[in-house]
Design a protein around this motif. Structure first.
Motif, PDB file in Angstrom:
ATOM      1  N   UNK A  86       1.195   8.507  -0.169  1.00 55.15           N
ATOM      2  CA  UNK A  86       1.130   8.651   1.600  1.00 55.15           C
ATOM      3  C   UNK A  86       1.997   6.984   1.589  1.00 55.15           C
ATOM      4  N   UNK A  87       2.246   6.711   1.589  1.00 54.76           N
ATOM      5  CA  UNK A  87       2.564   5.278   1.290  1.00 54.76           C
ATOM      6  C   UNK A  87       4.150   4.546   2.597  1.00 54.76           C
ATOM      7  N   UNK A  88       4.035   4.050   3.393  1.00 56.66           N
ATOM      8  CA  UNK A  88       5.444   3.773   4.069  1.00 56.66           C
ATOM      9  C   UNK A  88       5.556   2.632   4.660  1.00 56.66           C
ATOM     10  N   UNK A  89       6.660   1.823   5.198  1.00 52.44           N
ATOM     11  CA  UNK A  89       7.028   0.407   5.065  1.00 52.44           C
ATOM     12  C   UNK A  89       6.693   0.769   6.694  1.00 52.44           C
ATOM     13  N   UNK A  90       6.137  -0.378   7.469  1.00 53.28           N
ATOM     14  CA  UNK A  90       5.818  -0.723   8.985  1.00 53.28           C
ATOM     15  C   UNK A  90       6.698  -1.204   8.655  1.00 53.28           C
ATOM     16  N   UNK A  91       7.455  -1.392   9.618  1.00 53.82           N
ATOM     17  CA  UNK A  91       8.379  -2.226  10.367  1.00 53.82           C
ATOM     18  C   UNK A  91       8.244  -3.793  10.455  1.00 53.82           C
ATOM     19  N   UNK A  92       8.376  -4.614  10.328  1.00 53.82           N
ATOM     20  CA  UNK A  92       7.533  -5.879  10.572  1.00 53.82           C
ATOM     21  C   UNK A  92       9.429  -6.964  11.588  1.00 53.82           C
ATOM     22  N   UNK A  93       8.646  -7.678  12.062  1.00 61.30           N
ATOM     23  CA  UNK A  93       9.882  -8.802  13.149  1.00 61.30           C
ATOM     24  C   UNK A  93      10.720  -9.388  11.472  1.00 61.30           C
ATOM     25  N   UNK A  94      11.371 -10.582  11.954  1.00 63.45           N
ATOM     26  CA  UNK A  94      11.975 -11.663  11.331  1.00 63.45           C
ATOM     27  C   UNK A  94      11.193 -12.024   9.867  1.00 63.45           C
ATOM     28  N   UNK A 338      -8.592   6.549   4.652  1.00 64.25           N
ATOM     29  CA  UNK A 338      -7.601   7.093   5.467  1.00 64.25           C
ATOM     30  C   UNK A 338      -6.704   8.266   5.661  1.00 64.25           C
ATOM     31  N   UNK A 339      -6.742   8.380   3.858  1.00 61.55           N
ATOM     32  CA  UNK A 339      -6.473  10.473   4.276  1.00 61.55           C
ATOM     33  C   UNK A 339      -6.929  11.575   4.844  1.00 61.55           C
ATOM     34  N   UNK A 340      -8.220  11.064   4.226  1.00 56.75           N
ATOM     35  CA  UNK A 340      -9.458  11.702   4.240  1.00 56.75           C
ATOM     36  C   UNK A 340      -9.978  11.737   5.813  1.00 56.75           C
ATOM     37  N   UNK A 341     -10.044  10.307   6.472  1.00 51.59           N
ATOM     38  CA  UNK A 341     -10.489  10.424   7.862  1.00 51.59           C
ATOM     39  C   UNK A 341      -8.969  11.299   8.635  1.00 51.59           C
ATOM     40  N   UNK A 342      -8.423  11.965   8.335  1.00 53.93           N
ATOM     41  CA  UNK A 342      -7.360  12.508   9.219  1.00 53.93           C
ATOM     42  C   UNK A 342      -5.678  11.991   9.449  1.00 53.93           C
ATOM     43  N   UNK A 343      -5.282  10.664   8.455  1.00 53.53           N
ATOM     44  CA  UNK A 343      -3.857   9.795   8.394  1.00 53.53           C
ATOM     45  C   UNK A 343      -2.868  10.981   7.375  1.00 53.53           C
ATOM     46  N   UNK A 344      -1.824  11.448   8.029  1.00 49.55           N
ATOM     47  CA  UNK A 344      -0.804  11.774   7.352  1.00 49.55           C
ATOM     48  C   UNK A 344      -0.417  10.713   5.999  1.00 49.55           C
ATOM     49  N   UNK A 345      -0.253   9.573   6.740  1.00 48.25           N
ATOM     50  CA  UNK A 345       0.527   8.469   5.824  1.00 48.25           C
ATOM     51  C   UNK A 345      -0.558   7.178   6.089  1.00 48.25           C
ATOM     52  N   UNK A 346      -0.126   6.179   5.189  1.00 43.23           N
ATOM     53  CA  UNK A 346      -0.484   5.026   6.011  1.00 43.23           C
ATOM     54  C   UNK A 346       1.230   4.198   5.873  1.00 43.23           C
ATOM     55  N   UNK A 347       0.522   2.829   6.916  1.00 44.99           N
ATOM     56  CA  UNK A 347       2.071   2.268   7.471  1.00 44.99           C
ATOM     57  C   UNK A 347       1.389   1.143   6.512  1.00 44.99           C
ATOM     58  N   UNK A 348       2.462   0.434   5.915  1.00 43.50           N
ATOM     59  CA  UNK A 348       1.734  -1.144   6.081  1.00 43.50           C
ATOM     60  C   UNK A 348       2.675  -2.147   6.522  1.00 43.50           C
ATOM     61  N   UNK A 349       2.171  -3.476   5.804  1.00 43.75           N
ATOM     62  CA  UNK A 349       2.846  -4.561   6.666  1.00 43.75           C
ATOM     63  C   UNK A 349       2.691  -5.666   6.267  1.00 43.75           C
ATOM     64  N   UNK A 350       1.827  -6.294   6.221  1.00 42.64           N
ATOM     65  CA  UNK A 350       1.775  -7.343   5.496  1.00 42.64           C
ATOM     66  C   UNK A 350       1.500  -8.096   4.128  1.00 42.64           C
ATOM     67  N   UNK A 351       0.755  -6.552   3.697  1.00 42.89           N
ATOM     68  CA  UNK A 351       1.144  -6.319   2.144  1.00 42.89           C
ATOM     69  C   UNK A 351       2.858  -7.034   1.264  1.00 42.89           C
ATOM     70  N   UNK A 352       3.402  -6.070   2.099  1.00 38.86           N
ATOM     71  CA  UNK A 352       5.092  -5.662   1.468  1.00 38.86           C
ATOM     72  C   UNK A 352       5.026  -6.901   1.431  1.00 38.86           C
ATOM     73  N   UNK A 353       5.217  -7.489   2.600  1.00 35.55           N
ATOM     74  CA  UNK A 353       6.112  -9.737   3.427  1.00 35.55           C
ATOM     75  C   UNK A 353       5.272 -10.197   1.362  1.00 35.55           C
ATOM     76  N   UNK A 354       3.383 -10.126   1.795  1.00 36.59           N
ATOM     77  CA  UNK A 354       3.239 -10.853   0.726  1.00 36.59           C
ATOM     78  C   UNK A 354       3.499 -10.519  -0.801  1.00 36.59           C
TER      79      UNK A 354
END
Length: 421
Positions: A86-94, A338-354
């Protein structure tokens, strides 16, 4: 057996990192200070960016001493697609932290069985990204005239995008208490000379670009005009946004209708929802999914952490549309909360950029693997067999944790009122 390259090459180190925190530290050491600063800084005092992470630490997990499940599943579906975690890549800029940029990220997402969100401010074109075979969802801002937006939708559809992520509340704060990183209009010889003292101390980063013969590209190819080749610079995109009238809910509905017509009914996701009343309006506008988000703390500083706003929103609209969340995800236990509180999945940004900065495509995959292992560990510790079994009762949520913005009384026979946690 041959020694690993990182044991014999002084430029190399053990490429594996065991946490997102280690990926961040490697990115800090590798990147020129202005580049790293652009990745970590939120707007103004950074209150929202900081709370996005800190809020997760306020939530506890309830362990079991026996009865753990031998097999545990993270597989789920999102936006009409089966995903392995339940982890998806969030769109981030350049993504100029690595020469392969979004292409490297897309390959890692593809190989880990999850989805790729691609910003229209990306440094790689939507065509280059979809050619990797990654299941790509194109993110588009409300900028430009309507015919320009229609062109961008059609281009995404022609390239094979599987859905549209709309961001309609973008703002750009130039006021940061620690100083905003300088963003050059373009990277040319004059710019390189001016920035030389700051990048000369990061030879590994220079070598990564040097071996490809490339220089960091700060243009946005996905914003190229119809018939054009080159996209605008960051400031060109900013100028377009400044001259676009802010959207109404009728505009959101128009955007959704146009995308559905162009794409033949592919999912339409609205990113940046922070209020219950906005979530209800999104349902009325016909969106398929919303992301509860303050855009990583890069928009309106002082907005509560996304995880604080999730449950009040998900409990009202979660039965009608798919709810995801982005902001502050750094470990597998954050995903579980996050999933326990109602999210179908999460989007990650800074984590994958690092991860991208630390080790390119493998670094992004490393981040996804770390999060997968963290989710599995949390499920095991709580005696849960599947992420679909998670509920708020698996958590310890302190009184007053949730923030309900734009509260709307539930109508009889309509969306249920938020459940107490």
């Amino acid at each position: 057996m041959a020694k690993p390259e990182w044991l014999s090459n002084p430029w190399k180190q053990n490429p594996w990192f065991e946490s997102v925190a280690v990926a961040q530290e490697r990115a800090r050491k590798r990147l020129p200070q202005p580049v790293y600063g652009a990745l970590v800084a939120g707007s103004e005092r950074g209150q929202s960016a900081g709370d996005n992470q800190a809020a997760f630490a306020e939530i506890g997990l309830q362990p079991v001493v026996a009865g753990q499940k031998k097999e545990r599943s993270q597989a789920t579906t999102l936006w009409g697609q089966e995903i392995s975690q339940p982890v998806v890549i969030s769109p981030t800029g350049v993504q100029a932290v690595h020469p392969d940029g979004e292409v490297a990220v897309a390959r890692a997402a593809r190989d880990r069985g999850t989805l790729m969100g691609l910003s229209n401010f990306a440094s790689k074109s939507v065509e280059e990204v979809t050619e990797t075979g990654a299941r790509t969802f194109f993110q588009m801002y409300w900028t430009g005239e309507r015919d320009v937006m229609l062109h961008r939708m059609q281009r995404a559809q022609d390239a094979g995008a599987l859905g549209l992520i709309a961001t309609t509340d973008w703002s750009f704060s130039i006021g940061r208490d620690w100083g905003s990183p300088e963003i050059p209009e373009k990277v040319d010889l004059k710019t390189m000379v001016r920035f030389a003292p700051k990048v000369a101390t990061k030879p590994r980063w220079l070598w990564t670009f040097g071996r490809t013969g490339m220089i960091p590209d700060l243009t946005a190819p996905n914003l190229a005009p119809p018939g054009g080749v080159a996209g605008p610079t960051f400031f060109g995109a900013y100028y377009e946004w400044m001259n676009t009238e802010p959207p109404s809910w009728d505009d959101v509905t128009w955007m959704r209708e146009q995308w559905k017509q162009i794409s033949g009914g592919k999912p339409f996701i609205l990113k940046g929802v922070s209020r219950v009343d906005d979530a209800l309006r999104a349902v009325d506008a016909g969106v398929d999914s919303i992301s509860v988000s303050n855009h990583g703390g890069n928009n309106l500083d002082g907005t509560p952490a996304a995880i604080r706003m999730l449950h009040p929103i998900a409990s009202r609209v979660g039965d009608d549309i798919e709810v995801v969340i982005d902001g502050g995800i750094r470990r597998g236990s954050d995903v579980v909360k996050a999933v326990a509180l109602g999210a179908r999945a999460v989007l990650i940004g800074r984590a994958y950029l690092w991860g991208l900065a630390a080790n390119g495509e493998q670094g992004v995959g490393n981040v996804l693997d770390v999060l997968r292992m963290g989710v599995d560990s949390a499920l095991r510790g709580m005696g849960v067999a599947s992420i679909h079994d998670l509920t708020p009762e698996h958590l310890l949520v302190p009184e007053g944790f949730h923030r309900t913005l734009g509260a709307v009384p539930a109508r009889e026979g309509s969306h249920a009122a938020p459940a107490a946690v």
